[in-house]
Design an enzyme around this catalytic site. Structure first.
Site, PDB file in Angstrom:
ATOM      1  N   GLU A  12      33.613  34.129  40.234  1.00 38.79           N
ATOM      2  CA  GLU A  12      33.837  35.240  41.177  1.00 38.79           C
ATOM      3  C   GLU A  12      32.594  35.493  42.024  1.00 38.79           C
ATOM      4  OE1 GLU A  12      35.430  37.104  42.867  1.00 38.79           O
ATOM      5  OE2 GLU A  12      36.936  38.317  41.873  1.00 38.79           O
ATOM      6  N   ASP A  36      33.503  44.401  40.598  1.00 42.70           N
ATOM      7  CA  ASP A  36      33.318  45.795  41.000  1.00 42.70           C
ATOM      8  C   ASP A  36      34.052  46.684  39.990  1.00 42.70           C
ATOM      9  OD1 ASP A  36      32.832  48.090  42.474  1.00 42.70           O
ATOM     10  OD2 ASP A  36      34.230  47.610  44.077  1.00 42.70           O
ATOM     11  N   LYS A  90      28.586  44.776  40.084  1.00 39.12           N
ATOM     12  CA  LYS A  90      28.379  46.174  40.511  1.00 39.12           C
ATOM     13  C   LYS A  90      29.002  47.062  39.441  1.00 39.12           C
ATOM     14  CE  LYS A  90      30.305  47.070  44.599  1.00 39.12           C
ATOM     15  NZ  LYS A  90      30.615  47.120  46.050  1.00 39.12           N
ATOM     16  N   ASP A  92      32.553  39.316  52.247  1.00 37.16           N
ATOM     17  CA  ASP A  92      32.926  39.762  53.593  1.00 37.16           C
ATOM     18  C   ASP A  92      33.096  41.267  53.703  1.00 37.16           C
ATOM     19  OD1 ASP A  92      35.395  39.849  52.001  1.00 37.16           O
ATOM     20  OD2 ASP A  92      36.380  40.259  53.917  1.00 37.16           O
TER      21      ASP A  92
HETATM   22  P1  IMP Z   1      37.334  44.526  41.653  1.00 36.27           P
HETATM   23  O1  IMP Z   1      38.758  44.201  41.295  1.00 36.27           O
HETATM   24  O2  IMP Z   1      37.176  45.964  42.049  1.00 36.27           O
HETATM   25  O3  IMP Z   1      36.340  44.106  40.606  1.00 36.27           O
HETATM   26  O4  IMP Z   1      37.061  43.808  42.993  1.00 36.27           O
HETATM   27  C1  IMP Z   1      36.583  42.582  43.098  1.00 36.27           C
HETATM   28  C2  IMP Z   1      36.784  42.037  44.499  1.00 36.27           C
HETATM   29  O5  IMP Z   1      36.568  43.030  45.522  1.00 36.27           O
HETATM   30  C3  IMP Z   1      35.743  40.991  44.723  1.00 36.27           C
HETATM   31  O6  IMP Z   1      36.214  39.728  44.378  1.00 36.27           O
HETATM   32  C4  IMP Z   1      35.445  41.118  46.201  1.00 36.27           C
HETATM   33  O7  IMP Z   1      36.309  40.264  46.913  1.00 36.27           O
HETATM   34  C5  IMP Z   1      35.744  42.550  46.541  1.00 36.27           C
HETATM   35  N1  IMP Z   1      34.508  43.362  46.599  1.00 36.27           N
HETATM   36  C6  IMP Z   1      34.069  44.303  45.732  1.00 36.27           C
HETATM   37  N2  IMP Z   1      32.906  44.827  46.105  1.00 36.27           N
HETATM   38  C7  IMP Z   1      32.566  44.186  47.249  1.00 36.27           C
HETATM   39  C8  IMP Z   1      31.442  44.281  48.121  1.00 36.27           C
HETATM   40  O8  IMP Z   1      30.483  45.052  47.943  1.00 36.27           O
HETATM   41  N3  IMP Z   1      31.465  43.451  49.200  1.00 36.27           N
HETATM   42  C9  IMP Z   1      32.478  42.578  49.463  1.00 36.27           C
HETATM   43  N4  IMP Z   1      33.537  42.453  48.663  1.00 36.27           N
HETATM   44  C10 IMP Z   1      33.591  43.252  47.566  1.00 36.27           C
HETATM   45 MG    MG Z   2      36.728  38.215  45.654  1.00 34.19          MG
END
Ligand code: IMP
Ligand code: MG
Length: 172
Positions: A96, A100, A128, A156
């Site tokens: 990945e 986040d 993060k 992006d």
């Molecule tokens: P999660 O499901 O919230 O963990 O989101 C993960 C996905 O969100 C990642 O694979 C990214 O594509 C996108 N994402 C989360 N934070 C960021 C960021 O700060 N910049 C760009 N894409 C992000």
């Molecule tokens: Mg992603």
């Protein structure tokens, strides 16, 4: 125009990617592993990482979306492009760009187990943790970063900035 500001340099990122590649090589030696790269964000990380792995690897891509055009995760996962090689009985490393909330990667991990993978590891270049909603074990992690929206090195904002060589913070 959005304001972008460097957080982590290309050189620091590559050094870390090399370390992760060596660690994966040590962990798997001659055992074959299937790399499943999560598009689109991890395409640059994957290209760099696999060249530092000496174990035999097969590489597949998967595209899932949870974000749309917004910067807040919807928590819904849609598989938009599926892997094209079987993972039944295989050790898989999910690669990945960033974890986040943890929702995307934990759903993808479940999905790969449903497809019969023997073991699924998670590898991310950026983590993060502040906004984590779903607890997930990250087996290989590059950098833990603060709760900022970041772009570059494949990541992006509205499909732009993936080509920036450094990881940058973007003010939206
Ligand atoms: P999660 O499901 O919230 O963990 O989101 C993960 C996905 O969100 C990642 O694979 C990214 O594509 C996108 N994402 C989360 N934070 C960021 C960021 O700060 N910049 C760009 N894409 C992000
Ligand atoms: Mg992603």
């Amino acid at each position: 125009m959005n304001n972008v500001e460097k957080l982590i340099s290309e050189q620091e990122i590559l050094k870390k990617v090399e370390e992760i590649g060596k660690k994966i090589t040590d962990d798997f030696k001659d055992e074959s592993v299937t790399i499943v790269s999560v598009l689109k964000g991890s395409f640059i990380f994957t290209a760099d990482l696999v060249r530092f792995i000496k174990s035999p690897v097969e590489i597949a891509f998967i595209a899932a979306s949870s974000y749309g055009a917004s910067t807040v995760s919807s928590g819904e996962l849609k598989i938009r492009y599926d892997i094209d090689i079987p993972v039944k009985g295989q050790t898989v490393i999910l690669v990945e760009d960033i974890v986040d909330t943890g929702l995307t990667i934990s759903r993808l991990k479940e999905y790969l187990y449903e497809l019969g993978a023997k073991d699924v590891k998670i590898c991310t270049i950026f983590d993060k943790p502040d906004r984590r909603e779903k607890q997930v074990t990250i087996d290989y992690c590059g950098f833990v970063i603060p709760n900022e929206f970041v772009v570059g090195y494949g990541l992006d904002y509205n499909n732009k900035y993936r080509n920036l060589r450094n990881l940058c913070k973007i003010t939206i």
